[in-house]
Design a protein around this motif. Structure first.
Motif, short mmCIF file in Angstrom:
data_model
loop_
_atom_site.label_atom_id
_atom_site.label_comp_id
_atom_site.label_asym_id
_atom_site.label_seq_id
_atom_site.Cartn_x
_atom_site.Cartn_y
_atom_site.Cartn_z
N GLU A 339 0.69 -1.23 -0.27
CA GLU A 339 0.07 0.18 0.12
C GLU A 339 0.81 1.12 -0.08
OE1 GLU A 339 -3.64 -0.08 0.19
OE2 GLU A 339 -3.28 -1.61 -0.81
N GLY A 340 0.30 2.26 0.56
CA GLY A 340 1.05 3.89 -0.66
C GLY A 340 1.15 4.61 1.22
N GLY A 341 1.73 3.58 2.09
CA GLY A 341 2.40 3.72 3.77
C GLY A 341 1.39 3.93 5.02
N GLU A 342 2.00 3.01 5.68
CA GLU A 342 1.07 2.77 7.14
C GLU A 342 0.69 4.32 7.93
OE1 GLU A 342 -1.04 2.20 10.00
OE2 GLU A 342 0.17 0.16 9.58
N PRO A 343 -1.05 4.63 8.31
CA PRO A 343 -1.00 5.90 8.63
C PRO A 343 -0.75 5.80 10.47
CG PRO A 343 -2.83 4.47 8.68
CD PRO A 343 -2.03 4.10 7.31
N LEU A 344 -0.38 4.79 11.04
CA LEU A 344 0.22 5.10 12.43
C LEU A 344 1.87 4.93 12.54
CD1 LEU A 344 -0.33 3.38 15.70
CD2 LEU A 344 1.27 1.31 14.37
N PHE A 345 2.17 4.57 11.29
CA PHE A 345 4.30 4.88 11.38
C PHE A 345 4.52 6.30 11.58
CE2 PHE A 345 3.81 0.19 11.21
CZ PHE A 345 4.11 -0.29 12.30
N ARG A 346 3.50 7.35 10.30
CA ARG A 346 3.49 8.34 10.12
C ARG A 346 3.87 9.50 11.66
NH1 ARG A 346 -0.37 6.88 5.91
NH2 ARG A 346 1.04 6.90 3.65
N ARG A 347 2.89 9.27 12.14
CA ARG A 347 2.78 9.37 13.76
C ARG A 347 4.13 9.80 14.42
NH1 ARG A 347 -2.93 7.28 15.66
NH2 ARG A 347 -4.49 6.99 13.33
N CYS A 348 5.21 8.56 13.63
CA CYS A 348 5.96 8.84 14.92
C CYS A 348 6.97 9.35 14.53
CB CYS A 348 6.06 7.65 14.49
SG CYS A 348 4.94 6.14 15.94
N PHE A 349 7.46 10.21 12.95
CA PHE A 349 8.22 10.72 12.69
C PHE A 349 8.90 12.13 13.57
CE2 PHE A 349 7.68 9.20 7.43
CZ PHE A 349 7.57 8.10 7.88
N ARG A 350 9.42 11.74 14.41
CA ARG A 350 9.36 12.56 14.85
C ARG A 350 11.34 13.14 15.35
NH1 ARG A 350 5.30 12.67 19.16
NH2 ARG A 350 3.43 12.02 18.48
N ASP A 351 11.15 15.12 14.52
CA ASP A 351 12.47 14.94 14.38
C ASP A 351 13.45 15.29 15.60
OD1 ASP A 351 12.55 13.84 12.28
OD2 ASP A 351 11.46 16.01 11.59
N SER A 352 12.57 15.63 16.97
CA SER A 352 13.34 16.51 18.04
C SER A 352 14.31 15.59 18.80
CB SER A 352 12.24 16.19 19.31
OG SER A 352 12.45 16.63 20.55
N THR A 353 15.57 16.59 18.89
CA THR A 353 16.87 14.87 19.31
C THR A 353 17.00 16.10 20.87
OG1 THR A 353 17.77 16.84 18.19
CG2 THR A 353 17.28 14.36 16.98
N ALA A 354 16.64 17.02 21.14
CA ALA A 354 16.96 18.01 21.88
C ALA A 354 16.71 16.85 24.03
CB ALA A 354 16.29 19.01 22.54
N PRO A 355 18.38 17.36 24.44
CA PRO A 355 18.22 16.50 25.38
C PRO A 355 16.88 16.43 26.41
CG PRO A 355 19.95 17.36 25.58
CD PRO A 355 18.70 18.18 24.58
N THR A 356 16.09 15.90 27.48
CA THR A 356 14.92 15.44 28.28
C THR A 356 15.35 16.45 29.10
OG1 THR A 356 15.24 14.07 28.39
CG2 THR A 356 13.74 14.14 26.45
N GLY A 357 15.67 15.85 30.24
CA GLY A 357 16.55 16.51 30.88
C GLY A 357 18.39 16.75 31.38
N TYR A 517 15.90 5.36 6.34
CA TYR A 517 14.69 3.73 5.76
C TYR A 517 13.98 2.87 6.33
CZ TYR A 517 15.13 -1.21 5.12
OH TYR A 517 14.32 -2.60 4.80
N PHE A 518 13.78 3.37 7.70
CA PHE A 518 12.57 2.78 8.52
C PHE A 518 11.11 3.29 7.68
CE2 PHE A 518 15.52 0.56 10.25
CZ PHE A 518 15.92 -1.14 11.09
N ARG A 519 11.75 5.19 7.73
CA ARG A 519 10.77 5.49 8.32
C ARG A 519 9.73 5.24 5.89
NH1 ARG A 519 12.01 11.63 9.89
NH2 ARG A 519 11.18 11.32 12.20
N ARG A 520 11.13 5.38 5.36
CA ARG A 520 10.22 4.71 3.60
C ARG A 520 10.29 3.32 3.99
NH1 ARG A 520 15.60 6.99 2.99
NH2 ARG A 520 16.61 4.70 3.23
N LEU A 521 10.49 2.50 4.45
CA LEU A 521 9.75 1.14 4.60
C LEU A 521 8.49 1.09 5.18
CD1 LEU A 521 10.58 -1.87 4.18
CD2 LEU A 521 11.04 -2.51 6.65
N THR A 522 7.66 1.89 6.00
CA THR A 522 6.33 1.55 6.92
C THR A 522 5.89 2.77 6.09
OG1 THR A 522 7.16 3.35 7.97
CG2 THR A 522 7.89 1.00 9.04
N ALA A 523 6.24 4.40 5.34
CA ALA A 523 5.17 4.36 4.81
C ALA A 523 6.03 5.38 3.66
CB ALA A 523 5.26 6.17 6.18
N GLY A 524 6.69 4.60 2.58
CA GLY A 524 7.19 4.77 1.73
C GLY A 524 8.19 6.03 1.56
#
Length: 526
Positions: A339-357, A517-524
């Motif tokens: 199919e054209g990608g799994e919507p569940l994984f598109r929601r996980c495309f988080r680009d935050s890398t700042a330390p949490t604490g 790689y995993f973004r392409r694999l799961t969501a295209g």
């Protein structure tokens, strides 16, 4: 196999958490008689044995019953063979077995004073009330209002269950909805011709499975056969009755399904395939081509499908390159499509890398406790897993980190407090709510949706490798994306993590990882 390297005079071999709740020194005495690698090796071959058996049946009704019951055969065999094998090995080692399935009096001592496990869940089909109105309401969740009347009046297919991927595909088509449980319940209520006597299928199925454990002695093989008959006999009779009832049911020519692992959906799908109808099954979970057992996918999904829809074409290609399609072909022809990608994984495309604490936040995501169940994708006995989790948390608490444990929402502790919360801070919130809360994600299995979701973020991921197979075609990408920490089994078959490798993996984790790689694999798309 570690059978003689430890002092086993006071060794205990408990099955579930409750079996050790009142034993203060249970961790020292714990000695599981089977190596995990032994059960993994057997489980990997179970789906092929069952599908080969079903495919060899000349009688079409027997074949259909065997296909519907394939999961019961597989899980029942794995549970009982583990117990029988543990009984035999514990007797040789002088270990005290504690707990176990209700067939243990027979398996351990040959006693017939037991009541076998009764499969209630699969057959407890609960039809949805107000089925007609609920069908309209469900179809309206994926169908634009202007198209809904046509979708209901002239649907291309009827969905009998649903998931994220199916709903996304249904939004572009005319797909109505009728819950599979209502189909089965209606068929049962109309009565049916006499069902095929399926009793001898139990023995014949076991004949196909027993060669997978040549090490099991004859005494315990016979006990296993009696236990398998007792547990599966009643279940097969109920499957046969439903198969007969559905022969006379009105069914559409094409159905869509979120999984054919659920009993009601499976029995409907098998009947439609018998008639030559079409069954489109949509993948759920996202790890199917990454780290699930290909044989299990063939057994659960492909054996009753015309088409199996995966998130992307690349995901479909990866699954098609495994043994799954060939195993499914023993009973059914199926096309694997993307199919054209799994919507569940598109929601996980988080680009935050700042330390949490101030300190590195590590979120440890656990695996389900299986209770007295066992599967072809063989898991650890609960007590062995609990001991491992305690050991792992002890090692993590030596590090300069903030640790948060995230138990799996399914399994033995559903609706209960997970014991891990006595060791460390614990969250019962959905994993997706924590996607921005970790500096490092830590997993001890690669088989879950949450693992793939974490791979789609930019946060580093550490994977503890405890015997779960990873698709060889995907493994290089996993190794590039994750730090992998090995475990070993000690002389008592307790799992121990490499403490130095664990500390290095967490302390040296980069702030940012590449999820491309995993973004392409799961969501295209990356």
């Amino acid at each position: 196999m570690n059978v003689a390297a430890a002092d086993v005079k006071s060794g205990i071999a408990p099955f579930v958490y409750d079996d050790v709740a009142r034993i203060a020194d249970w961790r020292e005495r714990l000695h599981w008689p089977l190596a995990q690698a032994e059960m993994v090796a057997v489980g990997a071959r179970v789906p092929g044995a069952i599908l080969g058996f079903a495919g060899s049946l000349a009688d079409p009704d027997e074949r259909q019953i065997a296909i519907v019951a394939a999961g019961l055969f597989g899980n029942g065999f794995m549970s009982l063979v583990e117990s029988a094998w543990a009984c035999e090995r514990a007797s040789k080692l002088g270990l005290e077995l504690r707990g176990g399935p209700p067939e243990m009096p027979l398996l351990a001592a040959g006693s017939r004073g037991f009541k076998p496990l009764e499969y209630r869940g699969p057959f407890g089909v609960k039809p949805a009330p107000l089925a007609f109105l609920r069908g309209i309401a469900r179809a309206a969740t994926w169908t634009p209002a202007w198209r809904l009347p046509l979708a209901l009046a002239a649907p291309e297919a009827i969905a009998v269950s649903h998931n994220h991927l199916l709903r996304q595909a249904a939004a572009r088509r005319r797909i109505a909805y009728r819950h599979a449980a209502n189909v089965v319940s209606d068929a049962r209520s109309r009565g049916a011709p006499a069902a095929r006597d399926a009793a001898n299928l139990v023995d014949r199925a076991l004949d196909a499975l027993l060669p997978l454990v040549p090490e099991l002695g004859e005494t315990y093989r016979q006990r296993l056969r009696e236990a398998f008959r007792a547990r599966l006999g009643n279940a097969l009779a109920r499957v046969a009755a439903d198969v007969a009832a559905l022969h006379g049911a009105r069914l559409p020519k094409r159905i869509w399904s979120g999984t054919n692992g659920a009993y009601a959906t499976r029995v409907v799908a098998a009947e439609l395939r018998r008639r030559g109808g079409e069954v489109d099954v949509f993948d759920h979970g996202g790890a199917t081509a990454v780290a699930q057992l290909p044989g299990s996918t063939a057994l659960i999904e492909l054996s009753t499908a015309s088409r199996f829809h995966m998130a992307t074409r690349e995901m479909a290609r990866l699954l098609a390159a495994t043994e799954a399609a060939a195993l499914a072909a023993l009973v059914n022809g199926v096309e694997i499509v993307g199919e054209g990608g799994e919507p569940l994984f598109r929601r996980c495309f988080r680009d935050s890398t700042a330390p949490t604490g101030a300190r590195k936040r590590v979120i440890y995501v656990g695996h389900p406790y299986r209770g007295l169940r066992q599967f072809p994708l063989a898991g650890l006995p609960d007590v062995v897993y609990w001991d491992f989790q305690m050991h792992l948390v002890e090692q993590l608490q030596k590090l300069d980190i903030d640790l948060l444990c995230k138990p799996h929402p399914e399994g033995h502790f559903v609706g209960k407090l997970n014991p891990i919360e006595a060791l460390a801070s614990t969250s019962y919130r959905r994993f997706e709510e924590h996607l921005d809360d970790a500096d490092v994600f830590l997993f001890d299995a690669p088989t879950s949706t949450t693992f793939v979701e974490a791979l789609c973020t930019r946060r580093p991921v550490v994977l503890i490798d405890r015997f779960y197979a990873i698709n060889p075609a995907v493994r290089p990408a996993i190794e590039a994306r994750c730090r992998i920490v090995p475990v070993r089994a000690d002389a008592q078959n307790r799992l121990r993590v490499d403490a130095g490798a664990l500390a290095a993996a967490i302390n040296e984790a980069p702030r940012e990882a590449d999820p491309g790689y995993f973004r392409r694999l799961t969501a295209g798309a990356a």
